[in-house]
Each structure stands twice: as C-alpha cells, then as structure tokens.
Write a protein that holds these residues in place. Sequence first.
Motif, PDB file in Angstrom:
ATOM      1  N   ILE A 159     -12.991 -12.032  -7.892  1.00 14.60           N
ATOM      2  CA  ILE A 159     -11.867 -11.724  -8.762  1.00 14.60           C
ATOM      3  C   ILE A 159     -11.132 -10.535  -8.164  1.00 14.60           C
ATOM      4  N   ILE A 160      -9.836 -10.706  -7.955  1.00 19.80           N
ATOM      5  CA  ILE A 160      -9.007  -9.642  -7.389  1.00 19.80           C
ATOM      6  C   ILE A 160      -7.858  -9.368  -8.351  1.00 19.80           C
ATOM      7  N   ASN A 161      -7.685  -8.113  -8.738  1.00 20.08           N
ATOM      8  CA  ASN A 161      -6.527  -7.663  -9.518  1.00 20.08           C
ATOM      9  C   ASN A 161      -5.747  -6.708  -8.631  1.00 20.08           C
ATOM     10  N   GLN A 162      -4.480  -6.989  -8.432  1.00 24.68           N
ATOM     11  CA  GLN A 162      -3.702  -6.201  -7.482  1.00 24.68           C
ATOM     12  C   GLN A 162      -2.256  -6.104  -7.958  1.00 24.68           C
ATOM     13  N   GLU A 163      -1.613  -4.992  -7.673  1.00 27.03           N
ATOM     14  CA  GLU A 163      -0.182  -4.861  -7.895  1.00 27.03           C
ATOM     15  C   GLU A 163       0.532  -5.189  -6.598  1.00 27.03           C
ATOM     16  N   LEU A 164       1.593  -5.960  -6.698  1.00 27.49           N
ATOM     17  CA  LEU A 164       2.419  -6.285  -5.545  1.00 27.49           C
ATOM     18  C   LEU A 164       3.757  -5.596  -5.727  1.00 27.49           C
ATOM     19  N   ASP A 165       4.072  -4.679  -4.857  1.00 26.97           N
ATOM     20  CA  ASP A 165       5.325  -3.945  -4.926  1.00 26.97           C
ATOM     21  C   ASP A 165       6.071  -4.125  -3.613  1.00 26.97           C
ATOM     22  N   GLY A 166       7.359  -3.970  -3.669  1.00 28.10           N
ATOM     23  CA  GLY A 166       8.148  -4.059  -2.460  1.00 28.10           C
ATOM     24  C   GLY A 166       9.621  -4.049  -2.803  1.00 28.10           C
ATOM     25  N   SER A 167      10.419  -4.539  -1.872  1.00 29.12           N
ATOM     26  CA  SER A 167      11.857  -4.604  -2.108  1.00 29.12           C
ATOM     27  C   SER A 167      12.399  -5.885  -1.496  1.00 29.12           C
ATOM     28  N   TYR A 168      13.517  -6.326  -2.016  1.00 28.69           N
ATOM     29  CA  TYR A 168      14.200  -7.525  -1.540  1.00 28.69           C
ATOM     30  C   TYR A 168      15.665  -7.177  -1.372  1.00 28.69           C
ATOM     31  N   THR A 169      16.227  -7.493  -0.221  1.00 27.19           N
ATOM     32  CA  THR A 169      17.636  -7.248   0.035  1.00 27.19           C
ATOM     33  C   THR A 169      18.381  -8.561  -0.090  1.00 27.19           C
ATOM     34  N   GLY A 170      19.297  -8.633  -1.044  1.00 28.94           N
ATOM     35  CA  GLY A 170      20.097  -9.836  -1.258  1.00 28.94           C
ATOM     36  C   GLY A 170      21.172  -9.974  -0.196  1.00 28.94           C
ATOM     37  N   THR A 171      21.831 -11.117  -0.181  1.00 19.09           N
ATOM     38  CA  THR A 171      22.904 -11.343   0.799  1.00 19.09           C
ATOM     39  C   THR A 171      24.080 -10.412   0.555  1.00 19.09           C
ATOM     40  N   ASP A 172      24.184  -9.874  -0.672  1.00 19.12           N
ATOM     41  CA  ASP A 172      25.252  -8.924  -0.974  1.00 19.12           C
ATOM     42  C   ASP A 172      24.915  -7.505  -0.510  1.00 19.12           C
ATOM     43  N   GLY A 173      23.697  -7.322   0.058  1.00 21.50           N
ATOM     44  CA  GLY A 173      23.282  -6.014   0.556  1.00 21.50           C
ATOM     45  C   GLY A 173      22.603  -5.150  -0.491  1.00 21.50           C
ATOM     46  N   PHE A 174      22.575  -5.603  -1.747  1.00 21.35           N
ATOM     47  CA  PHE A 174      21.916  -4.836  -2.813  1.00 21.35           C
ATOM     48  C   PHE A 174      20.408  -4.949  -2.668  1.00 21.35           C
ATOM     49  N   ILE A 175      19.691  -3.844  -2.845  1.00 20.34           N
ATOM     50  CA  ILE A 175      18.236  -3.827  -2.715  1.00 20.34           C
ATOM     51  C   ILE A 175      17.613  -3.877  -4.104  1.00 20.34           C
ATOM     52  N   TYR A 176      16.751  -4.875  -4.325  1.00 19.13           N
ATOM     53  CA  TYR A 176      16.063  -5.062  -5.594  1.00 19.13           C
ATOM     54  C   TYR A 176      14.607  -4.624  -5.440  1.00 19.13           C
ATOM     55  N   ASP A 177      14.093  -3.913  -6.437  1.00 22.57           N
ATOM     56  CA  ASP A 177      12.675  -3.534  -6.445  1.00 22.57           C
ATOM     57  C   ASP A 177      11.839  -4.692  -6.967  1.00 22.57           C
ATOM     58  N   LEU A 178      10.699  -4.948  -6.315  1.00 21.02           N
ATOM     59  CA  LEU A 178       9.774  -5.994  -6.736  1.00 21.02           C
ATOM     60  C   LEU A 178       8.566  -5.339  -7.389  1.00 21.02           C
ATOM     61  N   GLU A 179       8.159  -5.829  -8.529  1.00 20.88           N
ATOM     62  CA  GLU A 179       6.944  -5.355  -9.191  1.00 20.88           C
ATOM     63  C   GLU A 179       6.245  -6.544  -9.832  1.00 20.88           C
ATOM     64  N   PHE A 180       5.101  -6.916  -9.277  1.00 23.58           N
ATOM     65  CA  PHE A 180       4.288  -8.011  -9.799  1.00 23.58           C
ATOM     66  C   PHE A 180       2.867  -7.518 -10.034  1.00 23.58           C
ATOM     67  N   ASP A 181       2.238  -7.996 -11.093  1.00 27.14           N
ATOM     68  CA  ASP A 181       0.795  -7.869 -11.260  1.00 27.14           C
ATOM     69  C   ASP A 181       0.204  -9.206 -10.861  1.00 27.14           C
ATOM     70  N   MET A 182      -0.818  -9.195 -10.014  1.00 32.91           N
ATOM     71  CA  MET A 182      -1.414 -10.416  -9.524  1.00 32.91           C
ATOM     72  C   MET A 182      -2.902 -10.432  -9.849  1.00 32.91           C
ATOM     73  N   LYS A 183      -3.385 -11.583 -10.256  1.00 32.57           N
ATOM     74  CA  LYS A 183      -4.819 -11.772 -10.451  1.00 32.57           C
ATOM     75  C   LYS A 183      -5.205 -13.053  -9.727  1.00 32.57           C
ATOM     76  N   LEU A 184      -6.252 -12.984  -8.941  1.00 30.51           N
ATOM     77  CA  LEU A 184      -6.747 -14.123  -8.179  1.00 30.51           C
ATOM     78  C   LEU A 184      -8.219 -14.307  -8.498  1.00 30.51           C
ATOM     79  N   ASP A 185      -8.575 -15.487  -9.012  1.00 36.45           N
ATOM     80  CA  ASP A 185      -9.970 -15.855  -9.269  1.00 36.45           C
ATOM     81  C   ASP A 185     -10.345 -16.979  -8.313  1.00 36.45           C
ATOM     82  N   ILE A 186     -11.428 -16.794  -7.574  1.00 34.51           N
ATOM     83  CA  ILE A 186     -11.926 -17.842  -6.687  1.00 34.51           C
ATOM     84  C   ILE A 186     -13.382 -18.096  -7.036  1.00 34.51           C
TER      85      ILE A 186
END
Length: 127
Positions: free
Chosen positions: A8-35
């Motif tokens: 079981i993995i609980n992790q935050e995924l953060d980062g940024s995404y640059t759109g075609t318009d040049g605007f930078i969006y912040d990424l914030e995801f909570d992720m859980k992985l069960d194997i």
Amino acid sequence: MPIINTLIINQELDGSYTGTDGFIYDLEFDMKLDISSVGLMIGYKLPITKHLNIDFIIAGPGAGNYNFKFINKKDLPEEFYEDLNQALEDYSILDFINGDFRFSQVNNRSQFNAFSFRYGISLGYTF
C-alpha cells in the motif's frame, strides 16, 4: 513456496503543467496504490561459507490485483487531460487500464488484474 504480498502506497503528486497559452498550472493529487499478489517462487541457495549464502529466486509466476485511486485537489484545463491521456497510451502496461482518466472528478479509481513475475538475488548471513 506460495507467496502472498500486499503493498500500500500513499503519496502526494505535485508538479506543474504549462498550457499552450503559456500559463503555468499547479498540479496537486493525492494518490493511493494497493497491490495484492499471490504466486509461487522457485530458487536455489548457494552456500559461500558456513554462515554466508546467496539466494537466487529463479522463477516466480503469479497474479496481482492493482487498485489505483487519485484525488485531484485543483481543477485543470481540459487540455491537460488530453495531453495526459495521450501520454498514457505510450505505456503498454496501461492497456489493462481504462486510459481515459478524468482526474477532475473528485474520486477516480482504476483497477485491473495482471500476470506478475518475481525474480531476484539476496545475500544471507546466519549467526
């Protein structure tokens, strides 16, 4: 020897995404992985000295159940999801998953079963 594993993995995924318009969006995801997996392992123990040995796991076929859960904390433009889905198509393991993720929904889940294979080498010392 039969083996049953659970990871079981609980992790935050953060980062940024640059759109075609040049605007930078912040990424914030909570992720859980069960194997959860079950399988067999066949191997060989090679004694080096009286106390030292090497274990070779030669074959370990099995099956695994993979359960992914993503929670999006910030809304993103539709362009992000199109780019994400295009990137996911490049990975063959994701053929088992519904690749049309829509993280803008509050709780997104994907679950699939797949064949798994174990192998490895370990060094052991007995006292």
